[in-house]
Design a protein around this motif. Structure first.
Motif, short mmCIF file in Angstrom:
data_model
loop_
_atom_site.label_atom_id
_atom_site.label_comp_id
_atom_site.label_asym_id
_atom_site.label_seq_id
_atom_site.Cartn_x
_atom_site.Cartn_y
_atom_site.Cartn_z
N GLU A 180 0.85 -1.31 0.08
CA GLU A 180 0.06 0.02 -0.07
C GLU A 180 1.02 1.52 0.00
O GLU A 180 1.85 1.43 0.98
N VAL A 181 0.78 1.96 -1.16
CA VAL A 181 1.53 3.02 -1.24
C VAL A 181 0.77 4.34 -1.33
O VAL A 181 -0.25 4.58 -1.86
N CYS A 182 1.12 5.34 -0.24
CA CYS A 182 0.32 6.57 -0.28
C CYS A 182 1.24 7.63 -0.37
O CYS A 182 2.49 7.96 0.18
N MET A 183 0.69 8.64 -1.17
CA MET A 183 1.63 9.80 -1.77
C MET A 183 0.94 10.99 -1.51
O MET A 183 -0.32 11.17 -1.99
N THR A 184 1.84 12.26 -0.91
CA THR A 184 1.07 13.48 -0.98
C THR A 184 2.03 14.49 -1.46
O THR A 184 2.92 14.06 -1.92
N GLU A 185 1.44 15.58 -1.88
CA GLU A 185 2.11 16.74 -2.58
C GLU A 185 2.56 16.07 -3.81
O GLU A 185 3.91 16.24 -4.26
N LEU A 186 1.69 15.96 -4.80
CA LEU A 186 2.02 15.31 -6.03
C LEU A 186 2.56 16.47 -7.06
O LEU A 186 2.22 17.59 -6.69
N ASP A 187 3.26 16.11 -7.83
CA ASP A 187 3.81 17.10 -8.89
C ASP A 187 2.49 17.51 -9.68
O ASP A 187 1.82 17.22 -10.03
N ARG A 188 2.68 19.02 -9.56
CA ARG A 188 1.66 19.88 -10.04
C ARG A 188 1.19 19.67 -11.69
O ARG A 188 0.18 19.43 -12.17
N VAL A 189 2.57 19.29 -12.28
CA VAL A 189 2.27 19.37 -13.78
C VAL A 189 1.52 17.83 -13.95
O VAL A 189 0.47 17.51 -14.55
N ASN A 190 2.18 16.69 -13.05
CA ASN A 190 1.46 15.25 -13.20
C ASN A 190 0.14 15.43 -12.89
O ASN A 190 -0.67 14.60 -13.47
N ALA A 191 -0.23 16.09 -11.89
CA ALA A 191 -1.70 16.15 -11.37
C ALA A 191 -2.67 16.67 -12.18
O ALA A 191 -3.82 16.28 -12.19
N ARG A 192 -2.21 17.45 -13.11
CA ARG A 192 -3.08 17.96 -14.17
C ARG A 192 -3.91 16.90 -14.94
O ARG A 192 -4.87 17.23 -15.50
N SER A 193 -3.26 15.88 -15.19
CA SER A 193 -3.59 14.91 -16.06
C SER A 193 -5.10 14.08 -15.41
O SER A 193 -5.86 13.61 -15.78
N PHE A 194 -5.20 14.31 -14.01
CA PHE A 194 -6.50 13.77 -13.41
C PHE A 194 -7.61 14.81 -13.06
O PHE A 194 -8.34 14.76 -12.48
N PHE A 195 -7.51 16.13 -13.95
CA PHE A 195 -8.71 16.89 -14.06
C PHE A 195 -9.31 16.89 -15.29
O PHE A 195 -8.66 16.72 -16.55
N LYS A 196 -10.50 16.57 -15.45
CA LYS A 196 -11.22 16.56 -16.63
C LYS A 196 -10.88 18.09 -17.50
O LYS A 196 -10.99 19.08 -16.82
N ARG A 197 -10.69 17.78 -18.71
CA ARG A 197 -10.45 18.87 -19.71
C ARG A 197 -11.83 19.34 -20.33
O ARG A 197 -12.78 18.68 -20.22
N LYS A 198 -11.54 20.68 -20.66
CA LYS A 198 -12.81 21.16 -21.41
C LYS A 198 -13.30 20.25 -22.64
O LYS A 198 -12.36 19.67 -23.52
N GLY A 199 -14.50 20.05 -22.68
CA GLY A 199 -14.94 19.06 -23.88
C GLY A 199 -15.22 17.73 -23.11
O GLY A 199 -15.85 16.71 -23.96
N ASP A 200 -14.45 17.39 -22.05
CA ASP A 200 -14.58 15.99 -21.65
C ASP A 200 -16.05 15.72 -21.01
O ASP A 200 -16.50 14.69 -20.97
N GLU A 201 -16.89 16.95 -20.60
CA GLU A 201 -18.05 16.93 -20.19
C GLU A 201 -19.12 16.37 -21.23
O GLU A 201 -19.95 15.76 -20.94
N LYS A 202 -18.63 16.25 -22.38
CA LYS A 202 -19.44 15.68 -23.35
C LYS A 202 -19.14 13.86 -23.54
O LYS A 202 -19.95 13.50 -24.06
#
Lengths: 66, 281
Positions: free
Chosen positions: B113-135
């Motif tokens: 079990e791995v727990c990670m905090t303070e993720l790299d901000r650039v890498n974390a962006r991959s986990f936000f829905k992008r414009k158009g994803d709502e479609k």
């Protein structure tokens, strides 16, 4: 640190069972025979729901939202 | 959050303010109806980022242990609770309670079990829905996150079931034969968090070195703080694996092990808890 935000750290529970009076080979599905409605009721108590599921020959895996 | 159901084992892992311990009694009851009796229970968690936001009993590990113990049959007589606290970072403790009907464990699976905090901000962006994803639905957005982040390279043999939350966040379960893996991500800056977990056997021929798998999983997030709890069932504790993980993470990700703790649990094996931060931090 934010005053309040989403809590990422998980709680994890693992339960292991054994068969009372017969080898598990007679009931190879074991806990996988629990019907989805019953699992859903348990998850409702926990305050989460199934959003996605997949299964293979060995086990069932559910992604949950809370 | 994830749920795994095996013929004789259930694993349930939930985040947020969920009431996980309420599942114990009904799951034991459902198993009982199938002629299955509880053999062992293990409850574990890290230190919460927002402990005051948790409902009772999750505000205190002592209270959680009381609730678990009250939910279990007396036949699980070998019981132990432990808080593994790194001396260099007391706010990142690992909490474990186990109960077993046998003093020897029959489980020869290693759970990491791995727990990670303070993720790299650039890498974390991959986990936000992008414009158009709502479609798109959350399944297709999840697949896109799996691909963009590199999660699909952690275990190329695994079938991945993924899900993207709105407006951000991600969960996936990996299925590879009888082995599971799971990743959950909360990418918001200020309380970013990701977890990786997998179950494996040290004795399976053809399975990859655990340290290489961990290295690839952690590299997806490039966190500032990493903790790894490894549970070895039975008599399977292998110190060489512990040292190899430290060597590989140092060499490949420049992570230095700041703390290593070990504890034994009757009927439930050995837990090793390692904490890492970047060497230059």
């Amino acid at each position: 640190m934010a005053v309040s935000g989403f809590e990422g750290f998980e709680k994890r529970l693992e339960l292991r069972f054994f068969d009372d009076d017969k080898p598990i080979t007679k009931n190879p599905m074991g806990l996988r025979l629990i019907d989805f409605e019953s699992l859903d009721q348990v998850l409702n108590e926990v305050q989460c729901t199934v959003v996605s599921a997949v299964a293979n020959r060995s086990f069932d895996a559910y992604v949950l939202s809370e | 959050s994830s749920l795994f159901v095996y013929p004789t084992k259930i694993i349930i892992k939930t985040c947020g303010t969920t009431q996980l311990l309420k599942s114990i009694r009904p799951l034991i009851h459902l198993a009982r109806n199938l002629g299955l009796t509880l053999r062992a229970c293990r409850y574990s968690r890290g230190s919460f980022i927002f402990p005051k936001a948790q409902p009772f009993p999750y505000t205190s590990f002592k209270d959680e242990v009381i609730v678990v113990e009250e939910s279990l049959p007396k036949s699980l007589c070998y019981r132990k609770a432990s808080v593994m606290t790194p001396s260099n970072n007391p706010s990142r403790a690992w909490h474990v309670f186990t109960a077993s009907a046998d003093v020897e464990s029959d489980e020869h699976v290693v759970v990491v079990e791995v727990c990670m905090t303070e993720l790299d901000r650039v890498n974390a962006r991959s986990f936000f829905k992008r414009k158009g994803d709502e479609k798109n639905n959350s399944d297709s957005a999840g697949k896109e996150m799996t691909r963009l982040s590199g999660i699909d390279n952690i275990n190329a043999n695994a079938y991945i079931c993924d899900f993207a939350f709105d407006p951000c966040g991600y969960s996936m379960n990996g299925v590879d034969g009888d082995r599971y893996s799971t990743i959950h991500v909360t990418p918001e800056d200020g309380f970013s968090y990701a977890s990786f977990e997998c179950g494996l056997s040290l004795y399976d021929n053809g399975h990859e070195d655990i340290s290489e798998v961990l290295s690839r999983a952690i590299d997806v997030f490039r966190p500032s703080d990493v903790s790894i709890a490894t549970t070895y069932g039975g008599e399977d504790y292998n110190h060489e694996v512990t040292k190899r993980v430290e060597r590989v993470l140092a060499k490949k990700l420049d992570l230095k092990c700041r703390s290593r703790l070990m504890d034994e649990f009757p009927g439930s094996g050995t837990v090793v808890y390692q904490s890492f931060t970047p060497r230059r931090k």
